[in-house]
Design a protein around this motif. Structure first.
Motif, PDB file in Angstrom:
ATOM      1  N   ILE A  83     -16.257  -3.218  -7.973  1.00 49.95           N
ATOM      2  CA  ILE A  83     -15.045  -2.247  -8.027  1.00 49.95           C
ATOM      3  C   ILE A  83     -13.881  -3.162  -8.285  1.00 49.95           C
ATOM      4  CG2 ILE A  83     -13.606  -0.852  -6.515  1.00 49.95           C
ATOM      5  CD1 ILE A  83     -16.259   0.068  -5.295  1.00 49.95           C
ATOM      6  N   ARG A 132     -13.780  -5.882 -10.034  1.00 52.13           N
ATOM      7  CA  ARG A 132     -13.873  -6.220 -11.436  1.00 52.13           C
ATOM      8  C   ARG A 132     -13.338  -5.233 -12.295  1.00 52.13           C
ATOM      9  NH1 ARG A 132     -16.223 -10.839 -13.373  1.00 52.13           N
ATOM     10  NH2 ARG A 132     -16.414 -10.700 -15.544  1.00 52.13           N
ATOM     11  N   PHE A 133     -13.943  -3.945 -12.257  1.00 51.21           N
ATOM     12  CA  PHE A 133     -13.646  -2.981 -13.085  1.00 51.21           C
ATOM     13  C   PHE A 133     -12.389  -2.095 -12.854  1.00 51.21           C
ATOM     14  CE2 PHE A 133     -18.257  -4.088 -13.817  1.00 51.21           C
ATOM     15  CZ  PHE A 133     -18.142  -4.458 -15.285  1.00 51.21           C
ATOM     16  N   ALA A 134     -12.168  -1.891 -11.551  1.00 48.48           N
ATOM     17  CA  ALA A 134     -10.854  -1.291 -11.263  1.00 48.48           C
ATOM     18  C   ALA A 134     -10.008  -2.042 -10.240  1.00 48.48           C
ATOM     19  CB  ALA A 134     -11.373   0.133 -10.495  1.00 48.48           C
ATOM     20  N   PRO A 135      -9.279  -2.834 -10.808  1.00 51.08           N
ATOM     21  CA  PRO A 135      -8.659  -3.838 -10.149  1.00 51.08           C
ATOM     22  C   PRO A 135      -7.234  -3.235  -9.466  1.00 51.08           C
ATOM     23  CG  PRO A 135      -8.187  -4.396 -12.585  1.00 51.08           C
ATOM     24  CD  PRO A 135      -9.273  -3.369 -12.233  1.00 51.08           C
ATOM     25  N   LYS A 136      -6.737  -2.096  -9.851  1.00 53.55           N
ATOM     26  CA  LYS A 136      -5.572  -1.852  -9.421  1.00 53.55           C
ATOM     27  C   LYS A 136      -5.788  -0.324  -8.401  1.00 53.55           C
ATOM     28  CE  LYS A 136      -2.594  -2.816 -13.472  1.00 53.55           C
ATOM     29  NZ  LYS A 136      -1.650  -2.566 -14.311  1.00 53.55           N
ATOM     30  N   ALA A 137      -7.080  -0.225  -8.091  1.00 52.64           N
ATOM     31  CA  ALA A 137      -7.055   0.764  -7.295  1.00 52.64           C
ATOM     32  C   ALA A 137      -6.993   0.424  -5.861  1.00 52.64           C
ATOM     33  CB  ALA A 137      -8.847   1.057  -7.259  1.00 52.64           C
ATOM     34  N   SER A 186      -9.613  -1.738  -4.249  1.00 46.40           N
ATOM     35  CA  SER A 186      -9.679  -3.149  -4.733  1.00 46.40           C
ATOM     36  C   SER A 186      -8.769  -4.056  -4.322  1.00 46.40           C
ATOM     37  CB  SER A 186      -9.594  -2.954  -6.201  1.00 46.40           C
ATOM     38  OG  SER A 186     -10.553  -2.231  -7.059  1.00 46.40           O
ATOM     39  N   ASP A 212      -9.871   6.368  -1.752  1.00 44.81           N
ATOM     40  CA  ASP A 212      -9.615   6.446  -3.390  1.00 44.81           C
ATOM     41  C   ASP A 212      -9.711   7.652  -3.798  1.00 44.81           C
ATOM     42  OD1 ASP A 212      -8.810   3.742  -3.618  1.00 44.81           O
ATOM     43  OD2 ASP A 212     -10.837   2.959  -4.296  1.00 44.81           O
ATOM     44  N   ALA A 254      -6.701   9.827  -5.689  1.00 41.43           N
ATOM     45  CA  ALA A 254      -7.084  10.553  -7.096  1.00 41.43           C
ATOM     46  C   ALA A 254      -6.541  12.012  -7.065  1.00 41.43           C
ATOM     47  CB  ALA A 254      -8.488  10.247  -7.645  1.00 41.43           C
TER      48      ALA A 254
END
Length: 121
Positions: free
Chosen positions: A23, A25-30, A33, A53, A57
């Motif tokens: 998570i 790695r692929f969604a660093p601004k969540a 994360s 999250d 959203a």
């Protein structure tokens, strides 16, 4: 029963650790994360972070839909919508709040304008 727990707990920890890394790695601004990067121990409560999250959203989608609806209404009506925050004082008789500035700031702005300011205790 005990052997299942001895297998399930390390498997849960390993899987949440791996999913947390993916998570980040692929969604660093969540939100999750950013929290995981600050506090790695939160990888143990990854499902809770994912619920947060999801709620964030949904809130972002609500804000986007509201912005689109407001814009469409303003285009169709030809008038700008009035914000409830800005005009609440007029509807309910509230006075606008005075700015809570320091006395030294008021003196400085008054001196720049050439006015006298009463000095009090």
């Amino acid at each position: 029963m005990q052997t299942a727990a001895l297998i399930a707990v390390p498997a849960y920890l390993a899987s949440t650790f791996l999913l947390s890394a993916l998570i980040v790695r692929f969604a660093p601004k969540a939100h999750s994360s950013r929290q995981l990067r600050k506090h790695l121990v939160l990888c143990m409560v990854l499902p809770i972070l994912l619920v947060v999250d999801a709620i964030m959203a949904v809130d972002a989608l609500r804000k986007l839909a509201t912005r689109i609806m407001r814009g469409a209404f303003e285009i169709i009506s030809g008038r700008q919508l009035l914000s409830g925050d800005e005009y609440a004082y007029a509807y309910f008789g509230y006075s606008r709040r005075r700015q809570n500035r320091r006395k030294s700031d008021r003196r400085a702005s008054a001196a720049a304008a050439g006015k006298k300011v009463a000095v009090g205790g």
